[in-house]
Design a protein around this motif. Sequence first.
Motif, short mmCIF file in Angstrom:
data_model
loop_
_atom_site.label_atom_id
_atom_site.label_comp_id
_atom_site.label_asym_id
_atom_site.label_seq_id
_atom_site.Cartn_x
_atom_site.Cartn_y
_atom_site.Cartn_z
N ALA A 239 0.82 -1.21 0.00
CA ALA A 239 0.00 0.00 0.00
C ALA A 239 0.86 1.27 0.00
CB ALA A 239 -0.92 -0.02 1.21
N ILE B 13 1.99 2.06 -3.46
CA ILE B 13 0.88 2.49 -4.33
C ILE B 13 0.62 3.98 -4.10
CG2 ILE B 13 -1.58 2.23 -4.77
CD1 ILE B 13 -1.19 -0.75 -3.90
N VAL B 14 0.56 4.37 -2.81
CA VAL B 14 0.33 5.79 -2.49
C VAL B 14 1.50 6.64 -3.00
CG1 VAL B 14 0.01 7.45 -0.63
CG2 VAL B 14 -1.06 5.20 -0.48
N THR C 259 -11.73 12.91 -0.27
CA THR C 259 -11.09 11.68 -0.72
C THR C 259 -10.50 10.89 0.45
OG1 THR C 259 -9.22 13.09 -1.23
CG2 THR C 259 -10.53 12.36 -3.07
N LEU D 112 -11.84 10.24 3.39
CA LEU D 112 -12.85 9.34 3.94
C LEU D 112 -12.90 8.05 3.12
CD1 LEU D 112 -15.18 8.98 5.96
CD2 LEU D 112 -16.67 10.06 4.28
N LEU D 113 -12.88 8.22 1.80
CA LEU D 113 -12.94 7.07 0.91
C LEU D 113 -11.68 6.20 1.06
CD1 LEU D 113 -14.68 5.85 -1.23
CD2 LEU D 113 -13.62 7.30 -2.93
N LEU D 114 -10.53 6.85 1.07
CA LEU D 114 -9.26 6.12 1.19
C LEU D 114 -9.22 5.28 2.46
CD1 LEU D 114 -6.26 8.41 0.23
CD2 LEU D 114 -6.96 6.25 -0.80
N MET D 115 -9.75 5.87 3.55
CA MET D 115 -9.64 5.19 4.84
C MET D 115 -10.56 3.99 4.93
SD MET D 115 -7.30 6.54 6.74
CE MET D 115 -6.39 6.26 5.27
N ALA D 116 -11.49 3.86 3.96
CA ALA D 116 -12.33 2.68 3.94
C ALA D 116 -11.65 1.53 3.20
CB ALA D 116 -13.68 3.01 3.29
N TYR D 117 -10.45 1.79 2.70
CA TYR D 117 -9.68 0.77 1.97
C TYR D 117 -8.70 0.07 2.91
CZ TYR D 117 -11.59 1.66 -2.57
OH TYR D 117 -12.46 1.71 -3.62
N PRO D 118 -8.16 -1.06 2.48
CA PRO D 118 -7.18 -1.75 3.33
C PRO D 118 -5.86 -0.98 3.36
CG PRO D 118 -7.74 -3.08 1.40
CD PRO D 118 -8.49 -1.83 1.28
N LEU D 119 -5.89 0.16 3.99
CA LEU D 119 -4.74 1.06 4.02
C LEU D 119 -4.76 1.77 5.38
CD1 LEU D 119 -2.61 2.90 2.39
CD2 LEU D 119 -4.56 4.37 1.93
N SER D 120 -3.72 1.57 6.18
CA SER D 120 -3.72 2.22 7.48
C SER D 120 -3.30 3.67 7.33
CB SER D 120 -2.79 1.49 8.44
OG SER D 120 -1.45 1.78 8.09
N LEU E 237 -0.62 5.42 4.68
CA LEU E 237 -0.95 6.54 3.79
C LEU E 237 0.09 7.65 3.93
CD1 LEU E 237 -2.93 7.96 1.82
CD2 LEU E 237 -4.10 8.87 3.81
N ILE F 181 -12.06 11.44 11.60
CA ILE F 181 -12.40 11.63 10.18
C ILE F 181 -13.91 11.74 10.03
CG2 ILE F 181 -12.33 10.60 7.91
CD1 ILE F 181 -9.72 9.35 8.58
N LEU G 136 -14.03 3.39 10.91
CA LEU G 136 -13.38 4.70 10.79
C LEU G 136 -13.47 5.47 12.10
CD1 LEU G 136 -14.63 5.83 7.27
CD2 LEU G 136 -12.44 4.85 7.89
N LEU H 33 -8.02 -4.17 8.87
CA LEU H 33 -7.52 -3.68 7.57
C LEU H 33 -7.80 -4.68 6.47
CD1 LEU H 33 -4.08 -1.90 7.76
CD2 LEU H 33 -6.33 -0.96 7.35
N TYR I 48 -6.34 3.49 -9.12
CA TYR I 48 -5.69 3.76 -7.83
C TYR I 48 -6.38 2.96 -6.71
CZ TYR I 48 -3.96 6.56 -3.84
OH TYR I 48 -3.40 6.97 -2.67
#
Lengths: 276, 312
Positions: free
Chosen positions: A3, A6-7, A86, A88-96, A100, A276, B54, B75, B102
Amino acid sequence: MNAIFIVAGKELRDTLRNRWALAITLIFAMLAIGISYFGAAASGTVGFTSLATTIVSLASLAIFLIPLIALLIAYDSIVGEEEKGTLLLLMAYPLSRSQLLLGKFLGHGLVLALSTAVGFGLSGLLIGVLSHEAGNWALYRAFGFFILSASLLGWVFIAIAYLISASVSEKAHAAGLALLVWFLFVLIFDLALLGVLVVTKGAVGRGLFSYLLLLNPTDVFRLANLAGFHAARAASGLTAIAPTGLLHPGRLSAVLVAWVVVPLGLAVWRFNRRKI
Amino acid sequence: MSGMAVQLQTVTKRYGALHALDAFSLDIREGEILALLGHNGAGKTTAMKLILGLLPADEGTIQVLGHSPTGAAALNQRRRIGYLPENVSFYDNLTGREALAYFADLKGIGRAARESLLAQVGINHAAHRKVKTYSKGMRQRLGLAQALLGSPKLLLLDEPTTGLDPLATRDFYAMLGALRQQGVTIILSSHVLPGVEQCVNRAAIMDHGRLLACGTLDELRQRAQMPLVIQVRGDWAGETPLQALADEGLPLHRVNGHHLELAVPPAAKLDVLRRILAESGVEDIDIATPSLETLYAHFSRQASVETAAEGA
């Protein structure tokens, strides 16, 4: 793919696409070549002066420019993404959150390091050739160290920008704070130290004083780059008072690294606690 | 526990003095579509953020697909969850395809799956354009595409039909239906109730962080005990039909000489219908059961009356 990478890849692509990277590289190259060519104008001549003189002049300019650029590319990293929605959306992904922030740091840090390396590096090479110092490897090494430490200085202010961005709730506040930080470290800090020195008539020990310089990353950068050039020390302002023991470039680089790690760690900590 | 996709047990979430959720309990079964209904600030978005992990809950326990949403496995768990936030936004300088790529990378989803999602939500023709040129509806479609990345087991959709035109809204609900067929659990919040009514299994009505009512449309109607409206058309030539019913206390409204409306308690429906059919001159009958909108208004009004009474 991890991750963090990717970021980092996305940040890198963004900065390349909006031509930030190109602009920074050009600014650095023009500065280096301009300073080298016109640096001796005061003595009545123009033409490429030596790399040593160029480094000393460039270091003084880099102190103004690099922190400003670093703060500019990074101040809205978190609060900006939150305002845009963006985050909020990112934090719903498997990404701590740590991933990030570290990914962003890697991306922004690479942009700054590449711009510094290409902008300063190519012009350094050119100056070396044109000023007939092409065989002087010691000078190239000094210039190489200048580029490395300039990148480190940039990373310090990227980390500080993240700390600001993770701590405020509005982008405008982040911009204001970033400018304040720039003023504080680049302009006010040395003036304040100088003031104390004058008011106390030197009663503050010289040893303590030079350690106080370590509290300002721009002074650390200055010390590190001027260490090799004793002739320049008289012209390097407050840093001229530093004892020689402190001037070991390796030790000063370690201090700069600490200046990257601590604000970055604090930024991660603040970001993890952010609502958030 | 098997059979439940999401369980919230007496969950409380405070923002300072404000109770965003107040001892809120709700179970969402695997493979059902549940609508969260409530005014702005009722706690719908907070509930979704808690389910996503969250936000941490102040009190109570939450289980999502068998795990705590803020625990160690959280996660990884997010690979099985899709989320469409209210007013979704993307990076304006990226194209639709790049933006989706992405997010797909973050979930480890390959190119083929991404492209088929772009086609599924109907924006493949605009995928090469920058997101900043997109209309609200197109952003919403792209938002839906990212929520569907990785074939999630649980979908959380916050106001998903905002900005969609009626046709697109209908397509959207049809797509939800297809997803349910595949066993996906869907929680959605919406202000536009008429469309929701046709696609959800159950609705949960929220107010000030509390659950006012939850159930299928029939269960909610049962609980509300709201009267049905029976409309009768006929040719009565100046007589007063169904007067006997009016005399018994059933509210009877004469729209015009050929059109009557009766408000009937659910339990009396069949009896009243028989009596209407026995009447001479009746030409047509329509029965309107309370819509989700009417039920929502009923429970919300009831809650505000109770709150006012508590305050007095």
